[in-house]
Design a protein around this motif. Sequence first.
Motif, PDB file in Angstrom:
ATOM      1  N   ASP A 156       0.994  -1.103   0.332  1.00  0.00           N
ATOM      2  CA  ASP A 156      -0.111   0.025  -0.029  1.00  0.00           C
ATOM      3  C   ASP A 156       0.772   1.359  -0.092  1.00  0.00           C
ATOM      4  OD1 ASP A 156      -2.796   1.095   0.380  1.00  0.00           O
ATOM      5  OD2 ASP A 156      -1.814   2.078   2.088  1.00  0.00           O
ATOM      6  N   ALA A 157       1.972   1.354   0.807  1.00  0.00           N
ATOM      7  CA  ALA A 157       2.829   2.774   0.597  1.00  0.00           C
ATOM      8  C   ALA A 157       3.708   2.553  -0.194  1.00  0.00           C
ATOM      9  CB  ALA A 157       3.940   2.020   2.382  1.00  0.00           C
ATOM     10  N   LEU A 158       4.125   1.957  -1.168  1.00  0.00           N
ATOM     11  CA  LEU A 158       4.398   1.725  -2.858  1.00  0.00           C
ATOM     12  C   LEU A 158       3.390   2.423  -3.199  1.00  0.00           C
ATOM     13  CD1 LEU A 158       7.062  -1.509  -2.395  1.00  0.00           C
ATOM     14  CD2 LEU A 158       7.898   0.813  -2.116  1.00  0.00           C
ATOM     15  N   LEU A 159       2.978   2.074  -3.435  1.00  0.00           N
ATOM     16  CA  LEU A 159       1.342   2.176  -4.132  1.00  0.00           C
ATOM     17  C   LEU A 159       0.888   3.806  -4.316  1.00  0.00           C
ATOM     18  CD1 LEU A 159      -1.571  -0.718  -4.540  1.00  0.00           C
ATOM     19  CD2 LEU A 159       0.216   0.209  -6.326  1.00  0.00           C
ATOM     20  N   ASP A 160       1.141   4.210  -3.323  1.00  0.00           N
ATOM     21  CA  ASP A 160       1.737   6.177  -2.619  1.00  0.00           C
ATOM     22  C   ASP A 160       2.103   6.499  -3.492  1.00  0.00           C
ATOM     23  OD1 ASP A 160      -1.380   6.082  -1.188  1.00  0.00           O
ATOM     24  OD2 ASP A 160      -0.204   5.902   0.173  1.00  0.00           O
ATOM     25  N   GLU A 161       3.604   6.069  -3.101  1.00  0.00           N
ATOM     26  CA  GLU A 161       4.780   6.368  -3.386  1.00  0.00           C
ATOM     27  C   GLU A 161       4.766   6.504  -5.097  1.00  0.00           C
ATOM     28  OE1 GLU A 161       9.700   5.030  -3.840  1.00  0.00           O
ATOM     29  OE2 GLU A 161       8.743   4.322  -1.942  1.00  0.00           O
ATOM     30  N   CYS A 162       4.516   5.129  -5.718  1.00  0.00           N
ATOM     31  CA  CYS A 162       4.690   5.206  -7.285  1.00  0.00           C
ATOM     32  C   CYS A 162       2.754   5.868  -7.934  1.00  0.00           C
ATOM     33  CB  CYS A 162       5.114   3.969  -7.629  1.00  0.00           C
ATOM     34  SG  CYS A 162       6.605   3.344  -6.849  1.00  0.00           S
ATOM     35  N   LYS A 163       2.236   6.041  -7.026  1.00  0.00           N
ATOM     36  CA  LYS A 163       0.880   7.318  -7.619  1.00  0.00           C
ATOM     37  C   LYS A 163       0.827   5.798  -9.156  1.00  0.00           C
ATOM     38  CE  LYS A 163       2.388  11.493  -7.850  1.00  0.00           C
ATOM     39  NZ  LYS A 163       2.615  12.048  -6.305  1.00  0.00           N
ATOM     40  N   ASP A 164       0.133   4.308  -7.702  1.00  0.00           N
ATOM     41  CA  ASP A 164      -0.604   3.248  -8.725  1.00  0.00           C
ATOM     42  C   ASP A 164       0.086   2.512  -9.942  1.00  0.00           C
ATOM     43  OD1 ASP A 164      -2.982   3.304  -7.197  1.00  0.00           O
ATOM     44  OD2 ASP A 164      -2.857   5.115  -6.792  1.00  0.00           O
ATOM     45  N   ASP A 165       1.786   3.338  -9.512  1.00  0.00           N
ATOM     46  CA  ASP A 165       2.049   2.821 -10.975  1.00  0.00           C
ATOM     47  C   ASP A 165       2.529   1.459 -11.229  1.00  0.00           C
ATOM     48  OD1 ASP A 165       2.961   1.687 -13.171  1.00  0.00           O
ATOM     49  OD2 ASP A 165       4.700   3.792 -13.454  1.00  0.00           O
ATOM     50  N   TRP A 166       1.476  -0.305 -11.028  1.00  0.00           N
ATOM     51  CA  TRP A 166       2.159  -1.186 -10.576  1.00  0.00           C
ATOM     52  C   TRP A 166       3.409  -1.951 -10.965  1.00  0.00           C
ATOM     53  CZ3 TRP A 166      -0.016  -5.010  -7.569  1.00  0.00           C
ATOM     54  CH2 TRP A 166      -1.840  -4.904  -6.772  1.00  0.00           C
ATOM     55  N   GLU A 167       4.339  -0.941 -12.424  1.00  0.00           N
ATOM     56  CA  GLU A 167       5.396  -1.722 -13.313  1.00  0.00           C
ATOM     57  C   GLU A 167       6.079  -0.731 -12.494  1.00  0.00           C
ATOM     58  OE1 GLU A 167       4.884  -3.927 -15.710  1.00  0.00           O
ATOM     59  OE2 GLU A 167       2.456  -3.382 -15.027  1.00  0.00           O
TER      60      GLU A 167
ATOM     61  N   MET B 114       5.922  -2.996  -8.710  1.00  0.00           N
ATOM     62  CA  MET B 114       6.867  -4.842  -8.436  1.00  0.00           C
ATOM     63  C   MET B 114       7.912  -4.851  -7.873  1.00  0.00           C
ATOM     64  SD  MET B 114       3.986  -7.419 -10.750  1.00  0.00           S
ATOM     65  CE  MET B 114       4.372  -6.122 -12.743  1.00  0.00           C
ATOM     66  N   PRO B 115       9.257  -4.411  -8.531  1.00  0.00           N
ATOM     67  CA  PRO B 115      10.387  -4.261  -8.417  1.00  0.00           C
ATOM     68  C   PRO B 115      11.178  -3.864  -7.500  1.00  0.00           C
ATOM     69  CG  PRO B 115      10.239  -2.662 -10.367  1.00  0.00           C
ATOM     70  CD  PRO B 115       9.124  -3.439  -9.964  1.00  0.00           C
ATOM     71  N   LYS B 116       9.804  -2.670  -6.844  1.00  0.00           N
ATOM     72  CA  LYS B 116      10.287  -1.993  -5.447  1.00  0.00           C
ATOM     73  C   LYS B 116      10.094  -3.107  -4.498  1.00  0.00           C
ATOM     74  CE  LYS B 116      10.601   2.929  -6.738  1.00  0.00           C
ATOM     75  NZ  LYS B 116      11.239   3.667  -6.225  1.00  0.00           N
ATOM     76  N   PHE B 117       9.074  -3.790  -4.255  1.00  0.00           N
ATOM     77  CA  PHE B 117       8.188  -3.971  -3.434  1.00  0.00           C
ATOM     78  C   PHE B 117       9.932  -5.556  -3.333  1.00  0.00           C
ATOM     79  CE2 PHE B 117       6.006  -7.937  -1.565  1.00  0.00           C
ATOM     80  CZ  PHE B 117       5.218  -7.635  -1.435  1.00  0.00           C
ATOM     81  N   SER B 118      10.205  -6.064  -3.789  1.00  0.00           N
ATOM     82  CA  SER B 118      10.657  -7.240  -4.251  1.00  0.00           C
ATOM     83  C   SER B 118      12.233  -6.538  -3.284  1.00  0.00           C
ATOM     84  CB  SER B 118      11.426  -7.622  -5.176  1.00  0.00           C
ATOM     85  OG  SER B 118      10.860  -8.608  -5.961  1.00  0.00           O
ATOM     86  N   GLU B 119      12.584  -5.571  -3.766  1.00  0.00           N
ATOM     87  CA  GLU B 119      13.897  -4.972  -3.017  1.00  0.00           C
ATOM     88  C   GLU B 119      13.555  -4.398  -1.377  1.00  0.00           C
ATOM     89  OE1 GLU B 119      16.139  -0.263  -3.573  1.00  0.00           O
ATOM     90  OE2 GLU B 119      15.079  -1.027  -5.288  1.00  0.00           O
ATOM     91  N   GLU B 120      12.454  -4.530  -0.808  1.00  0.00           N
ATOM     92  CA  GLU B 120      12.051  -3.445   0.348  1.00  0.00           C
ATOM     93  C   GLU B 120      11.307  -4.982   0.768  1.00  0.00           C
ATOM     94  OE1 GLU B 120       8.397  -1.590   2.470  1.00  0.00           O
ATOM     95  OE2 GLU B 120       9.262   0.056   0.720  1.00  0.00           O
ATOM     96  N   ARG B 121      11.176  -5.948   0.339  1.00  0.00           N
ATOM     97  CA  ARG B 121      10.435  -6.954   1.402  1.00  0.00           C
ATOM     98  C   ARG B 121      11.524  -8.045   1.430  1.00  0.00           C
ATOM     99  NH1 ARG B 121       8.441  -5.581   4.737  1.00  0.00           N
ATOM    100  NH2 ARG B 121       7.744  -7.645   5.751  1.00  0.00           N
ATOM    101  N   VAL B 122      12.242  -8.189  -0.276  1.00  0.00           N
ATOM    102  CA  VAL B 122      13.142 -10.084  -0.194  1.00  0.00           C
ATOM    103  C   VAL B 122      14.377  -9.936   1.170  1.00  0.00           C
ATOM    104  CG1 VAL B 122      14.920 -10.869  -0.967  1.00  0.00           C
ATOM    105  CG2 VAL B 122      12.435 -10.615  -2.702  1.00  0.00           C
ATOM    106  N   LYS B 123      14.659  -8.243   1.405  1.00  0.00           N
ATOM    107  CA  LYS B 123      15.246  -9.046   2.589  1.00  0.00           C
ATOM    108  C   LYS B 123      14.595  -9.156   3.810  1.00  0.00           C
ATOM    109  CE  LYS B 123      16.193  -3.611   2.919  1.00  0.00           C
ATOM    110  NZ  LYS B 123      15.148  -3.182   1.665  1.00  0.00           N
ATOM    111  N   GLU B 124      13.955  -9.156   4.371  1.00  0.00           N
ATOM    112  CA  GLU B 124      13.123  -8.762   5.567  1.00  0.00           C
ATOM    113  C   GLU B 124      12.106 -10.692   5.080  1.00  0.00           C
ATOM    114  OE1 GLU B 124      12.614  -6.742   8.052  1.00  0.00           O
ATOM    115  OE2 GLU B 124      14.015  -5.519   6.705  1.00  0.00           O
ATOM    116  N   GLY B 125      11.929 -11.026   4.267  1.00  0.00           N
ATOM    117  CA  GLY B 125      11.269 -12.570   4.306  1.00  0.00           C
ATOM    118  C   GLY B 125      12.561 -13.242   4.535  1.00  0.00           C
ATOM    119  N   ASN B 126      13.788 -12.984   4.391  1.00  0.00           N
ATOM    120  CA  ASN B 126      14.911 -13.801   4.024  1.00  0.00           C
ATOM    121  C   ASN B 126      15.958 -14.119   5.369  1.00  0.00           C
ATOM    122  OD1 ASN B 126      15.551 -16.185   2.080  1.00  0.00           O
ATOM    123  ND2 ASN B 126      14.123 -13.701   1.055  1.00  0.00           N
ATOM    124  N   ALA B 127      15.844 -12.873   6.156  1.00  0.00           N
ATOM    125  CA  ALA B 127      15.872 -12.243   7.702  1.00  0.00           C
ATOM    126  C   ALA B 127      14.805 -13.204   8.464  1.00  0.00           C
ATOM    127  CB  ALA B 127      15.935 -11.039   8.019  1.00  0.00           C
TER     128      ALA B 127
END
Length: 526
Positions: A380-391, A394-407
């Motif tokens: 939801d925060a990334l959709l705010d930041e990118c003004k609902d531009d899913w393209e 999506m890569p920003k979501f991986s960049e932000e969350r992969v390190k949290e999930g694997n940690a």
Amino acid sequence: FFFVPAAEVVQLFRTAVKTVTICRDMCKPVAPTTKNVVIAGAGPAGLLAAILLLRRNDNIDVPKYRITLVDPGADYGLMGKEELNRSRSWMIGLSSHGLTAIRQVPGLYEEYIHGLGIDITHVVFGLSKKMKLELEAKDFLPDDSAFTVDRNYICAALSRYLNEKHGDDASFESKYHTRALYVDGENKELVARRKTPGETDSEDVKVGYDYLLGCDGIRSVVRNAFLTAHRDFEFDLRGTFGYGKSVHVALPEGMEPGTFMFVNDALPGWGSFILPETGNKLNVALGTSLNKECPPELKSDDPKVVAEYFRKHWHAFEMDADDAGRQWVDQGWNTISQVHVNFYHSARLSALLLGDAAHATSPQIGQGMNTALADAAALDALLDECKDDWEAVMPKFSEERVKEGNALTDLSFYTFSLSASQQLRLMVRQTARRNLNRWLPWIVDPDPMSEVSKGMKLSEAYSRMVGFGVIQSVRAVNDRIMREHFEKTTGMVRTKESGGMVRKVVMYGMPVAAACAGALLYSQSR
């Protein structure tokens, strides 16, 4: 003065009109369109993601999103209290990361979540039968920041919010009792099978999407599509090398209702996580590692045999051993697996992975559901930041969350040792650090695992635990133990037979010795 032919005048006029038309069309605002988002899985991540996406439709004429929720189970939000009690799953901790995500929705926590569980007020670490550490939760947790609750109660609360706020909304549709089968990425369709409870017939359906959220758990169908769509997608699903059971017991006399406990060697070779439940009860989860032989009493189908074993060995507090024995034999063994993947987005599939589909984990640090809820809030925060531009999202979501999930998964598995002696040393060191930080906070940094429950990012806690050398040392021990067990149980390495050397000495050494002795006697006789 000059003469312009009539044909040229007409052509100039047409060109001018065309130019004006093009400019006018370019200046027109682009008509907004509604994106179809399909969410596979109605667990905590999927339900909160649906709520947050639907809130993005507020106060606009054309909805940004049409949400379709697909799940193979029942809608917990439609269940009454008794039916929901019969559908209880397991107790989990809800702390800063999850509560922060839920509080993004005004009124959701206050009106639907608060009061479902038990606030943690007291913490006990049982290092051994005679040594334990007791802490007051207020000394290291902010007020109203951590409580334990049944996982399905959270799902029911989130679903009730959806049903009450968006049940009549044309932009929301739920498809329960509908199991996802596979993703047709080429046609952007989720193929699923709907089966009405009590009926034998089923119906296959295709649900079209613009974007797909895979919140469908550890056996994720959406994640399977990543495997076929991306050669560089790395996916690992493995067990946590343990098994166990849990029982519900009455709160012992004199114990605070909000007491959380971890008891090392609660039964011989078995550890226990003990979480407070509603109704003045405790959820006692007991487990051990696969390389330890289960006592025959705990394998017994006779509740009296199990009860007697509990009476003889259980030492954490007084419990009704007979009732615990009955519960023990009425259930199967529980096992837990973990998931690691290297990215959470697929532009080819227009899909994201959230929750257990991305990072299923063991419950040791109590952050699985919290991280799943945080995934939804991060989107939801990334959709705010990118003004609902899913393209862009999506890569920003991986960049932000992969390190949290694997940690998350590594902190859960590599801060608890499969070696009893190493685990005891870790607990003593952790206790010492907490006390030294309390007395000398300007010299000794706090325990990172305590800071996670206050809101520290999992990736930051992981980095600090690496700095302390904990992750590396526990990983070396745990991986060695698991590998040796695998080699032994599959027959890759055969256990040396006891007495092998003695037998060889007897078989080969004795004849040689006898021959030597005979030769010596013969030489002396001459």
